[in-house]
Write an enzyme that holds these catalytic residues in place. Structure first.
Site, PDB file in Angstrom:
ATOM      1  N   GLU A 210     -40.181   4.870 -69.359  1.00 55.50           N
ATOM      2  CA  GLU A 210     -40.805   6.135 -68.971  1.00 55.50           C
ATOM      3  C   GLU A 210     -42.116   6.360 -69.716  1.00 55.50           C
ATOM      4  O   GLU A 210     -43.144   6.714 -69.129  1.00 55.50           O
ATOM      5  CB  GLU A 210     -39.845   7.292 -69.257  1.00 55.50           C
ATOM      6  CG  GLU A 210     -40.429   8.668 -69.005  1.00 55.50           C
ATOM      7  CD  GLU A 210     -40.658   8.926 -67.536  1.00 55.50           C
ATOM      8  OE1 GLU A 210     -41.781   9.328 -67.190  1.00 55.50           O
ATOM      9  OE2 GLU A 210     -39.733   8.720 -66.736  1.00 55.50           O
TER      10      GLU A 210
ATOM     11  N   ASP B 112     -45.911   6.452 -67.996  1.00 56.93           N
ATOM     12  CA  ASP B 112     -46.794   7.622 -68.089  1.00 56.93           C
ATOM     13  C   ASP B 112     -48.136   7.266 -68.716  1.00 56.93           C
ATOM     14  O   ASP B 112     -49.200   7.550 -68.155  1.00 56.93           O
ATOM     15  CB  ASP B 112     -46.125   8.716 -68.933  1.00 56.93           C
ATOM     16  CG  ASP B 112     -44.975   9.390 -68.216  1.00 56.93           C
ATOM     17  OD1 ASP B 112     -44.909   9.278 -66.984  1.00 56.93           O
ATOM     18  OD2 ASP B 112     -44.139  10.021 -68.883  1.00 56.93           O
TER      19      ASP B 112
ATOM     20  N   SER C 157     -41.634  10.552 -61.678  1.00 55.91           N
ATOM     21  CA  SER C 157     -42.262  10.341 -62.978  1.00 55.91           C
ATOM     22  C   SER C 157     -43.553   9.560 -62.843  1.00 55.91           C
ATOM     23  O   SER C 157     -44.445   9.674 -63.685  1.00 55.91           O
ATOM     24  CB  SER C 157     -41.325   9.549 -63.902  1.00 55.91           C
ATOM     25  OG  SER C 157     -40.467  10.401 -64.602  1.00 55.91           O
TER      26      SER C 157
END
Length: 583
Positions: A293, A297, A504
């Site tokens: 994650e 990002d 995400s």
């Protein structure tokens, strides 16, 4: 008779002259759960002598004025558009009424809690207490609960109360009934191992003519996004002022070495550049444990916005609970921890992207409202806050209400449902893009539909007619607001390229585009965009409308993407050149 009348008048006079002192033992329930929240199980009573920090959020004095100001400064048709408030101006608006401060101090004094055990910070007071003290103050019973999916143990209560005289003066007390913790939050991303990997930048020759190659329909690189959303060729110049931040949780660490490999493969002109990690509330920065994650990002926000400074906030707060510990424990309130930290900084990035969330119904309403108002505070100071919409369509699991009725209803996500954030759903494929089937979207059960989106949402509801009737709140804040690609993102994790999907991925992609728009505005002597929702709903022509796909869930087909706004892809995906022209 004369003396009796005189006595009566004297008593009446005294009552009028000096109101009766508050009764701090007259408790009334503030919030409770009908059952232990799903996913959690009772383990044991909390040790009475365990010490922890109790946060008391006082009613903010002029929060309505702050929100009214936010709506004016965010409306492109208003004369005050773009006139963001300073930290000092915001602090003045949210400062609690002195009578509220005095009342809370009196309540604490009643329970023997002196100044040496309190820490005041404008509209919050942090109180160092034992479990036994907290139980007396709140009429609560704290227990240890276990979250099997994350192995997390926390101390919480199923209900808490406050003196009746404090209900109008205190918004929320934490930790109490909000069971979500850093580890039990949902990260809205997942690996897609069945997708074949893209090596290098072989797509560059296909994209050089401005066309989006079919390969972008399954494997997303920076080149795909630059071409899809028209950012290709734009070079930021306001890098001394403009910044973008990523809020990270779950012991997810963004890796410097992986970013370097990512740049070597997908953006060679950025090789040698980096991002800054800021550790919040004990958050780590273990470079031996790169997170999927976190890398997703930071690789895509840095890749889209280079050379704009990027900040990764590693937010901690998830140590295992130790029943024999006598030291203060972290109370795991992730959004509060991060927000309270960010408000104490001298500068705040103009854009913040966050890819985590909870089912709205698992968040106590008073807690959700308080956190949502804190996002309004960020917007008032000129920061755009993006949240991913979630990866379960209109809801995952059995979608039963947790109020004891077990009624099946669509499950909105929080903070995605907050009207003061910009929520991003997902798309897939190219030529044209279509809604990805896991894109979270729907209508809040806590927050009413804000005026800025009424013209976009009302036509959708009218055309929906009776479909999904009774499964959602037609008067609720509708989301998502925007969308972007959400599948097949090529991410370097532990020196290897993997394929990652989820909203995400969508949120940082949109955050990157708006960071470039901020750069353009700042370079032309204008302020940052700040809270963008009133702007984007009045300028929908700056987005690529998505008209196909749906987001099934809760045993239903969910909602369908149509012309105009829809609760799957919002207003659509951004077109940087169109938006730049409008701004």
């Amino acid at each position: 008779m004369f003396w009796s009348a005189t006595l009566l008048l004297t008593v009446v006079h005294l009552c009028l002259a000096k109101p009766l002192a508050p009764r701090w033992d007259n408790l009334a329930e503030k919030h409770s759960w009908a059952d232990i929240p799903r996913g959690w199980e009772y383990l044991s009573p909390a040790p009475a002598d365990m010490v922890f920090d109790l946060r008391v959020g006082l009613k903010q004095g002029k929060i309505e004025d702050l929100i009214e100001n936010l709506m004016e400064t965010s409306d492109p048709n208003h004369e005050r558009y773009g006139k963001h408030l300073s930290q000092a101006e915001v602090d003045t608006l949210i400062a609690p009424h002195p009578e509220s401060v005095n009342a809370v101090e009196s309540w604490l004094d009643y329970h023997g809690i002196g100044a040496q055990h309190t820490n005041w910070s404008n509209d919050w007071v942090i109180v160092r207490v034992t479990v036994a003290q907290a139980e007396r103050m709140l009429g609560a019973k704290y227990n240890v609960y276990h979250h099997s999916a994350s192995s997390e143990r926390v101390v919480r209560t199923l209900s808490y109360s406050l003196p009746r005289d404090l209900h109008s003066r205190v918004d929320v007390v934490a930790p109490t009934t909000y069971f979500a913790t850093v580890r039990s939050m949902r990260a809205t991303s997942f690996l897609q191992p069945n997708l074949k990997l893209t090596e290098g930048v072989s797509q560059a020759t296909d994209i050089s003519n401005g066309r989006v190659p079919a390969s972008c329909g399954t494997k997303i690189t920076l080149e795909c996004l630059h071409t899809l959303y028209n950012t290709k060729g734009y070079v930021p110049t306001s890098t001394a002022t403009n910044k973008i931040g990523v809020a990270g949780y779950l012991d997810e660490f963004a890796n410097y070495a992986d970013l370097e490999i990512f740049f070597q493969k997908f953006r060679k002109d950025a090789v040698g550049s980096n991002f800054t990690t800021i550790q919040v509330n004990g958050g780590g920065n273990d470079q031996n444990k790169p997170g999927v994650e976190a890398n997703l990002d930071i690789q895509y926000t840095t890749g889209i916005t280079f050379p704009t400074p990027n900040i990764y906030y590693s937010t901690g707060g998830s140590p295992p609970f130790k029943p024999d510990s006598q030291t203060p424990t972290n109370t795991n309130e992730p959004y509060l921890d991060w927000l309270n930290f960010i408000f104490n900084q001298t500068t705040i990035p103009q854009v913040i992207s966050t890819s985590y969330g909870d089912d709205e119904q698992t968040v106590p309403r008073d807690y959700a409202i308080r956190v949502c108002n804190m996002f309004a505070r960020l917007g008032s100071m000129g920061t755009t806050v993006f949240f991913s919409s979630g990866d379960f369509g209109v809801g995952g699991g059995d979608c039963q209400a947790n109020d004891g009725t077990k009624q099946v209803r669509f499950q909105p996500s929080f903070p995605a449902s907050c009207p003061f954030v910009t929520t991003v759903g997902g798309t897939v494929k190219v030529n044209p893009e279509t809604a990805v089937d896991f894109s979270g979207g729907g209508f809040s059960n806590y927050f009413l539909q804000p005026p800025y989106q009424a013209k976009a949402v009302i036509p959708y509801l009218a055309n929906l007619k009776l479909k999904n009737a009774g499964l959602f709140n037609i008067a609720g804040r509708a989301y998502p607001d925007l969308a972007a690609q959400g599948a097949g993102f090529q991410v370097v994790v532990n020196k290897t390229v993997v394929s990652v999907g989820g909203t995400s991925a969508s949120a940082p992609a949109v955050a990157g585009v708006f960071t470039l728009l901020n750069d353009f505005r700042i370079a032309n002597g204008k302020p940052s965009l700040g809270f963008i929702n009133p702007l984007i709903y009045s300028r929908a022509s700056g987005f690529n409308d998505i008209v196909s796909g749906s987001n099934p869930g809760c045993g239903s087909e969910g909602f369908t993407a149509v012309e105009g706004w829809d609760p799957v892809t919002g207003l659509g995906t951004p077109d940087f050149l169109k938006l730049k022209e409008m701004l």
